[in-house]
Design a protein around this motif. Sequence first.
Motif, PDB file in Angstrom:
ATOM      1  N   ALA A 234       5.844 -15.381  34.513  1.00 11.66           N
ATOM      2  CA  ALA A 234       5.320 -16.460  33.672  1.00 11.66           C
ATOM      3  C   ALA A 234       4.026 -16.066  32.981  1.00 11.66           C
ATOM      4  N   PHE A 235       3.356 -15.030  33.499  1.00  5.75           N
ATOM      5  CA  PHE A 235       2.070 -14.605  32.938  1.00  5.75           C
ATOM      6  C   PHE A 235       2.180 -13.295  32.156  1.00  5.75           C
ATOM      7  N   HIS A 236       3.392 -12.730  32.047  1.00  2.00           N
ATOM      8  CA  HIS A 236       3.532 -11.448  31.361  1.00  2.00           C
ATOM      9  C   HIS A 236       3.120 -11.537  29.890  1.00  2.00           C
ATOM     10  N   GLU A 237       3.314 -12.690  29.271  1.00  2.00           N
ATOM     11  CA  GLU A 237       3.000 -12.847  27.850  1.00  2.00           C
ATOM     12  C   GLU A 237       1.864 -13.849  27.646  1.00  2.00           C
ATOM     13  N   VAL A 265      -5.031 -10.871  33.008  1.00  2.00           N
ATOM     14  CA  VAL A 265      -3.950 -11.720  33.514  1.00  2.00           C
ATOM     15  C   VAL A 265      -2.603 -11.007  33.399  1.00  2.00           C
ATOM     16  N   GLN A 266      -2.334 -10.397  32.246  1.00  2.00           N
ATOM     17  CA  GLN A 266      -1.044  -9.738  32.056  1.00  2.00           C
ATOM     18  C   GLN A 266      -0.862  -8.568  33.026  1.00  2.00           C
ATOM     19  N   SER A 267      -1.885  -7.733  33.158  1.00  2.00           N
ATOM     20  CA  SER A 267      -1.767  -6.574  34.050  1.00  2.00           C
ATOM     21  C   SER A 267      -1.668  -7.010  35.505  1.00  2.00           C
ATOM     22  N   ALA A 268      -2.446  -8.025  35.889  1.00  2.00           N
ATOM     23  CA  ALA A 268      -2.364  -8.518  37.265  1.00  2.00           C
ATOM     24  C   ALA A 268      -0.982  -9.081  37.565  1.00  2.00           C
ATOM     25  N   SER A 269      -0.363  -9.722  36.570  1.00  2.00           N
ATOM     26  CA  SER A 269       0.987 -10.255  36.788  1.00  2.00           C
ATOM     27  C   SER A 269       2.000  -9.127  36.966  1.00  2.00           C
ATOM     28  N   LEU A 270       1.805  -8.017  36.254  1.00  2.00           N
ATOM     29  CA  LEU A 270       2.701  -6.870  36.419  1.00  2.00           C
ATOM     30  C   LEU A 270       2.526  -6.231  37.793  1.00  2.00           C
ATOM     31  N   ILE A 271       1.279  -6.117  38.229  1.00  2.00           N
ATOM     32  CA  ILE A 271       1.030  -5.553  39.559  1.00  2.00           C
ATOM     33  C   ILE A 271       1.670  -6.435  40.623  1.00  2.00           C
ATOM     34  N   ARG A 272       1.560  -7.745  40.439  1.00  3.29           N
ATOM     35  CA  ARG A 272       2.179  -8.675  41.384  1.00  3.29           C
ATOM     36  C   ARG A 272       3.702  -8.533  41.377  1.00  3.29           C
ATOM     37  N   ALA A 273       4.289  -8.347  40.201  1.00  2.56           N
ATOM     38  CA  ALA A 273       5.741  -8.159  40.121  1.00  2.56           C
ATOM     39  C   ALA A 273       6.166  -6.903  40.872  1.00  2.56           C
ATOM     40  N   ALA A 316       8.540  -4.544  30.977  1.00  2.00           N
ATOM     41  CA  ALA A 316       7.266  -5.265  30.951  1.00  2.00           C
ATOM     42  C   ALA A 316       6.090  -4.303  31.105  1.00  2.00           C
ATOM     43  N   PHE A 317       6.205  -3.346  32.011  1.00  3.28           N
ATOM     44  CA  PHE A 317       5.142  -2.351  32.181  1.00  3.28           C
ATOM     45  C   PHE A 317       4.962  -1.531  30.908  1.00  3.28           C
ATOM     46  N   THR A 318       6.066  -1.118  30.305  1.00  2.00           N
ATOM     47  CA  THR A 318       5.988  -0.288  29.103  1.00  2.00           C
ATOM     48  C   THR A 318       5.303  -1.034  27.963  1.00  2.00           C
ATOM     49  N   ALA A 319       5.625  -2.316  27.801  1.00  2.00           N
ATOM     50  CA  ALA A 319       5.003  -3.109  26.733  1.00  2.00           C
ATOM     51  C   ALA A 319       3.500  -3.259  26.964  1.00  2.00           C
ATOM     52  N   GLU A 320       3.096  -3.523  28.204  1.00  2.00           N
ATOM     53  CA  GLU A 320       1.674  -3.687  28.496  1.00  2.00           C
ATOM     54  C   GLU A 320       0.922  -2.364  28.324  1.00  2.00           C
ATOM     55  N   LEU A 321       1.518  -1.272  28.763  1.00  2.00           N
ATOM     56  CA  LEU A 321       0.864   0.031  28.605  1.00  2.00           C
ATOM     57  C   LEU A 321       0.712   0.395  27.134  1.00  2.00           C
ATOM     58  N   LEU A 322       1.677   0.002  26.319  1.00  2.00           N
ATOM     59  CA  LEU A 322       1.572   0.258  24.882  1.00  2.00           C
ATOM     60  C   LEU A 322       0.398  -0.515  24.286  1.00  2.00           C
ATOM     61  N   ASP A 323       0.215  -1.764  24.723  1.00  2.00           N
ATOM     62  CA  ASP A 323      -0.922  -2.555  24.231  1.00  2.00           C
ATOM     63  C   ASP A 323      -2.249  -1.968  24.710  1.00  2.00           C
ATOM     64  N   LEU A 324      -2.307  -1.569  25.976  1.00  2.00           N
ATOM     65  CA  LEU A 324      -3.555  -1.033  26.522  1.00  2.00           C
ATOM     66  C   LEU A 324      -3.938   0.296  25.884  1.00  2.00           C
ATOM     67  N   SER A 325      -2.934   1.047  25.420  1.00  2.00           N
ATOM     68  CA  SER A 325      -3.229   2.358  24.833  1.00  2.00           C
ATOM     69  C   SER A 325      -4.060   2.246  23.563  1.00  2.00           C
ATOM     70  N   GLY A 326      -4.025   1.076  22.910  1.00  2.00           N
ATOM     71  CA  GLY A 326      -4.817   0.890  21.699  1.00  2.00           C
ATOM     72  C   GLY A 326      -6.205   0.357  21.961  1.00  2.00           C
ATOM     73  N   LEU A 327      -6.554   0.157  23.232  1.00  2.00           N
ATOM     74  CA  LEU A 327      -7.873  -0.365  23.595  1.00  2.00           C
ATOM     75  C   LEU A 327      -8.719   0.735  24.224  1.00  2.00           C
TER      76      LEU A 327
END
Length: 417
Positions: A234-237, A265-273, A316-327
């Motif tokens: 529920a927190f992935h997006e 929030v998004q990364s913590a939700s992935l770790i929880r998953a 979900a991990f791949t999408a979040e890592l793609l976003d983080l790579s630009g930060l």
Amino acid sequence: MTTNSWRQLLRPASWRGVPFEVVGDEVEFGRNVAIHEFVQRDKPQVEDLGRKTRKFRIDGWICAGAQNGFNPWPQRDALVAAVEQGGVGTLVHPFYGTLRGHITTMGVKQTSSELGGFISLSMDFVEAGEVEFRADVVDDTGGTVLAAADDSYEALADEFSMAFSVEDLPGFVLADAVDMVDQFLGVLAQWRRPESLAAQVAELNLASIGIYSQPLALAQQVMTIMRDVAQPQAFHEFLRPQTPNIPTRGRAAQRTNSVAFTHLVQSASLIRAAELSVDFASSSNRFAADSTVLRSTPKLITYNEMQAQRSAITQAFTAELLDLSGLQMFPNTQQLLVALRTAAVQHMTSTGEHLARTFVTTCCDGTGWNGFMPTLVLAYRHYGVLSDDVINERNEIPNPLFVPPRAAIELLHEVTE
């Protein structure tokens, strides 16, 4: 034989570095076999069980001489201590070289110095093998996932604390920070309130205005709540409204805080998953190999469902890592999330191999007595048990007494382990 002649036959040896001399030995060589005899057969069947353990019977001496100052007793005492020492030792043998093993027994016979001053030794030596363990027995893939999750939580909190700040900034920055936490708690309320005491305390702490001046504590409270969530997807997006793009110090800080909190929030939700994937199949209702017992557990998890979960987590991990790579604010977290994703995929792959497979069949043809069939009859025909709970749960049949004609019913394969 004169004293000098038999002394010339001695050969140097040692046990655990303590020297002595060998005059002869006996060794057993061969193979272990099992002999199987059968009725009306003249010749037996011989089963080879491997090489026989090598056992040495060694006759040795400790002689008084210049090497020990014509006093063999300290050398004898050192050899006795070496023999009584625990563990595997090294025997240097004049004929067989260096051997690893145990001296199980050593007999000592002493003579007076009037007869030449020597000590007679009789040793029983047994070779030792290497202790080997199967690597797959101790391969704890679930433990690897949980350890990687702990590392990811810690790095995420540390890097968030370096990016987030409301100190010495306009009031709207703090107001926006309060609003983003309220948004997070609003999503949480749509699913359920925290159940653990730690999560409830963390939720109360987020209501304190002072928490926003402590970014590390803020991140830790959010992650404490997240570790109590049963539906992390529920927190992935989780997204924040777009911040006005005004080139001022306050607006820049507001944008940075918004991005940092969103990915917290998004990364913590992935770790929880990933954490939940460890128990995803351990509580599954798998079909026993004898096809007569169904394990009564809360939810049935099959091989196909595990594959679907693995794909969802990977995407979900791949999408979040793609976003983080630009930060520029979460470099260590990115690396640890990659390791966590790998560990979770490996765990779910290895666990999924032992789960039940499913197939789809047509229950009845819709004619005559086969027009309808109770699920209890179908369960007995396929599983051999009078229990239709699994069939009803998996297929959401509204009335178990009347399965619709030509209905596609999902069943479990009989042998899964």
